[in-house]
Design a protein around this motif. Sequence first.
Motif, PDB file in Angstrom:
ATOM      1  N   THR A  42       0.825  -1.205   0.000  1.00  0.00           N
ATOM      2  CA  THR A  42       0.000   0.000   0.000  1.00  0.00           C
ATOM      3  C   THR A  42       0.859   1.255   0.000  1.00  0.00           C
ATOM      4  OG1 THR A  42      -1.723   1.200   1.202  1.00  0.00           O
ATOM      5  CG2 THR A  42      -0.157  -0.028   2.525  1.00  0.00           C
ATOM      6  N   ASP A  43       0.259   2.353  -0.430  1.00  0.00           N
ATOM      7  CA  ASP A  43       0.946   3.645  -0.372  1.00  0.00           C
ATOM      8  C   ASP A  43       0.420   4.501   0.787  1.00  0.00           C
ATOM      9  OD1 ASP A  43      -1.554   4.389  -1.311  1.00  0.00           O
ATOM     10  OD2 ASP A  43      -0.841   5.254  -3.180  1.00  0.00           O
ATOM     11  N   MET A  44      -0.382   3.903   1.663  1.00  0.00           N
ATOM     12  CA  MET A  44      -0.946   4.621   2.805  1.00  0.00           C
ATOM     13  C   MET A  44       0.092   4.761   3.925  1.00  0.00           C
ATOM     14  SD  MET A  44      -4.358   5.101   2.270  1.00  0.00           S
ATOM     15  CE  MET A  44      -5.132   5.123   3.857  1.00  0.00           C
ATOM     16  N   ALA A  48      -3.011   5.472   9.059  1.00  0.00           N
ATOM     17  CA  ALA A  48      -4.307   5.408   8.391  1.00  0.00           C
ATOM     18  C   ALA A  48      -5.066   4.144   8.786  1.00  0.00           C
ATOM     19  CB  ALA A  48      -4.121   5.461   6.877  1.00  0.00           C
ATOM     20  N   CYS A  49      -4.331   3.089   9.143  1.00  0.00           N
ATOM     21  CA  CYS A  49      -4.969   1.811   9.496  1.00  0.00           C
ATOM     22  C   CYS A  49      -4.621   1.330  10.899  1.00  0.00           C
ATOM     23  CB  CYS A  49      -4.555   0.718   8.511  1.00  0.00           C
ATOM     24  SG  CYS A  49      -5.063   1.041   6.817  1.00  0.00           S
ATOM     25  N   ASP A  62      -8.566   0.180   2.667  1.00  0.00           N
ATOM     26  CA  ASP A  62      -8.975   1.123   1.629  1.00  0.00           C
ATOM     27  C   ASP A  62      -8.359   0.630   0.322  1.00  0.00           C
ATOM     28  OD1 ASP A  62      -9.470   3.180  -0.126  1.00  0.00           O
ATOM     29  OD2 ASP A  62      -8.695   4.758   1.179  1.00  0.00           O
ATOM     30  N   HIS A  63      -9.128  -0.087  -0.461  1.00  0.00           N
ATOM     31  CA  HIS A  63      -8.620  -0.712  -1.675  1.00  0.00           C
ATOM     32  C   HIS A  63      -8.115   0.298  -2.706  1.00  0.00           C
ATOM     33  CE1 HIS A  63     -10.697  -4.200   0.035  1.00  0.00           C
ATOM     34  NE2 HIS A  63      -9.827  -4.912  -0.651  1.00  0.00           N
ATOM     35  N   ALA A  64      -8.486   1.559  -2.576  1.00  0.00           N
ATOM     36  CA  ALA A  64      -8.000   2.582  -3.509  1.00  0.00           C
ATOM     37  C   ALA A  64      -6.500   2.811  -3.341  1.00  0.00           C
ATOM     38  CB  ALA A  64      -8.765   3.886  -3.301  1.00  0.00           C
ATOM     39  N   HIS A  65      -5.937   2.403  -2.206  1.00  0.00           N
ATOM     40  CA  HIS A  65      -4.520   2.633  -1.937  1.00  0.00           C
ATOM     41  C   HIS A  65      -3.689   1.358  -1.907  1.00  0.00           C
ATOM     42  CE1 HIS A  65      -4.881   6.910  -1.192  1.00  0.00           C
ATOM     43  NE2 HIS A  65      -6.051   6.620  -0.671  1.00  0.00           N
ATOM     44  N   VAL A  66      -4.313   0.236  -2.276  1.00  0.00           N
ATOM     45  CA  VAL A  66      -3.587  -1.029  -2.311  1.00  0.00           C
ATOM     46  C   VAL A  66      -2.855  -1.131  -3.637  1.00  0.00           C
ATOM     47  CG1 VAL A  66      -3.832  -3.542  -2.334  1.00  0.00           C
ATOM     48  CG2 VAL A  66      -5.184  -2.170  -0.748  1.00  0.00           C
ATOM     49  N   LEU A  67      -1.603  -1.565  -3.582  1.00  0.00           N
ATOM     50  CA  LEU A  67      -0.796  -1.719  -4.781  1.00  0.00           C
ATOM     51  C   LEU A  67      -0.743  -3.197  -5.150  1.00  0.00           C
ATOM     52  CD1 LEU A  67       2.142   0.559  -3.599  1.00  0.00           C
ATOM     53  CD2 LEU A  67       0.166   1.228  -4.958  1.00  0.00           C
ATOM     54  N   THR A  99     -14.381  -3.417  -5.907  1.00  0.00           N
ATOM     55  CA  THR A  99     -13.812  -3.263  -4.565  1.00  0.00           C
ATOM     56  C   THR A  99     -14.878  -2.905  -3.544  1.00  0.00           C
ATOM     57  OG1 THR A  99     -13.273  -0.957  -4.996  1.00  0.00           O
ATOM     58  CG2 THR A  99     -11.532  -2.594  -5.405  1.00  0.00           C
TER      59      THR A  99
END
Length: 106
Positions: A42-44, A48-49, A62-67, A99
Amino acid sequence: NECHSTLAWKPALFDHAAIVSGCAQCHDGVRSTGKNANHIPTDMVCEACHSTVTFKPVVTVDHAHVLGTCSSCHNGTRATGMNVGHVPTTAECNECHSTLAWKPAL
């Protein structure tokens, strides 16, 4: 004496109570333990988690930030993957699923 005892240099203690951001400045895998090899790519930022009270995730991913690919996590071990009744396929999860939800599949 706030971090170390007079009996030993290690283990050092650090009070994380006042820390609310910037975890990776110390938790970089060199200065202090960082992401392990099984961590979700991730790039988070850590906070954040995770909280300073527990390192277990305190929110959903947050799947929007999973690489990477879906199946790198959704393999049935790390996260829910294809069940035994799933249509046999080599396609990535996002070819049919979103997602937001597994169902309905496209």
